[in-house]
Write a protein that holds these residues in place. Structure first.
Motif, short mmCIF file in Angstrom:
data_model
loop_
_atom_site.label_atom_id
_atom_site.label_comp_id
_atom_site.label_asym_id
_atom_site.label_seq_id
_atom_site.Cartn_x
_atom_site.Cartn_y
_atom_site.Cartn_z
N ALA A 186 0.83 -1.20 0.00
CA ALA A 186 0.00 0.00 0.00
C ALA A 186 0.87 1.25 0.00
O ALA A 186 0.57 2.23 -0.70
N ALA A 187 1.96 1.23 0.76
CA ALA A 187 2.85 2.39 0.82
C ALA A 187 3.54 2.64 -0.52
O ALA A 187 3.68 3.79 -0.96
N LEU A 188 3.98 1.56 -1.17
CA LEU A 188 4.63 1.72 -2.47
C LEU A 188 3.64 2.23 -3.51
O LEU A 188 3.96 3.11 -4.32
N ARG A 189 2.43 1.70 -3.48
CA ARG A 189 1.40 2.17 -4.42
C ARG A 189 1.12 3.66 -4.20
O ARG A 189 1.04 4.44 -5.16
N ALA A 190 1.00 4.05 -2.94
CA ALA A 190 0.72 5.47 -2.64
C ALA A 190 1.89 6.35 -3.10
O ALA A 190 1.65 7.45 -3.62
N PHE A 191 3.10 5.86 -2.93
CA PHE A 191 4.26 6.64 -3.39
C PHE A 191 4.23 6.81 -4.90
O PHE A 191 4.41 7.92 -5.41
N VAL A 192 4.02 5.71 -5.63
CA VAL A 192 4.01 5.78 -7.09
C VAL A 192 2.90 6.72 -7.57
O VAL A 192 3.13 7.60 -8.42
#
Length: 197
Positions: A186-192
């Motif tokens: 979820a954190a990587l998706r939000a960053f991208v």
């Protein structure tokens, strides 16, 4: 040293050449050290576990890799960085299993030899070399470390990160910055998504 997931250890060590601590990982049951930097004056026994496999995510992360008496699994595109140095390398390429349960994924945006590692441990983990860092939040290294065209490199990195979201993982590991033991996808998706604006 902290156990951040069952079967996954993390530690921080001040880097002798840059004014920050960097991050290293160990899969003790498999004897896999990832981007290892041992504390000053310490040898491999400091880990308390035998190391059979040493893996670096980018050839800049030589760190303590040469102290384990094992060939170092290193990205093939960066082995020129080791010319004239006393390091025994076993090159790896995109998609290779570099150690038991550890698969290499070429990113190659900030540098041709920058890779991520997909690790089969717990719910799954992704380890990053220099493409992204985490000091508080996920981000890019400062622009002056990226090169002449930081924005192009950042866009290319986002393009390479997006397909990783299809993999099975929940933890994020960083060679520069605190790991995220859960909520990583979820954190990587939000960053991208946030970095794309």
């Amino acid at each position: 040293m902290d156990e951040i997931l069952p079967g996954l250890l993390h530690w921080k060590t001040p880097h002798p050449d840059i004014p920050i601590a960097v991050d290293s990982y160990l899969l003790p049951d498999r004897g896999v050290a990832i981007d290892p930097l041992l504390p000053e004056g310490e040898g491999p026994e400091w880990l308390g576990h035998a190391v059979e496999h040493v893996v670096v995510t980018i050839c800049l992360h030589t760190r303590s890799a040469g102290t384990f008496g094992r060939p170092v699994r290193a990205p093939r595109p960066g082995l020129h960085r080791w010319e004239g140095r006393d390091l025994e390398a076993e090159p790896y390429d995109d998609g290779d299993e570099v150690a038991p349960g550890v698969r290499a994924i070429a990113l190659g945006t900030i540098a041709p030899d920058d890779f991520a590692l997909h690790i089969d441990v717990g719910p799954g983990a992704l380890a990053f070399g220099d493409a992204i860092i985490r000091y508080g939040e996920i981000g890019f290294v400062p622009d002056h470390l990226i090169g002449d065209d930081p924005e192009t490199v950042k866009r290319a990195t986002l393009d390479r990160l997006e397909p990783l979201l299809e993999l099975d993982f929940d933890a994020l590991l960083f060679a520069h910055g605190d790991p995220l033991p859960s909520g990583g996808k979820a954190a990587l998706r939000a960053f991208v998504e946030g970095a794309r604006g």
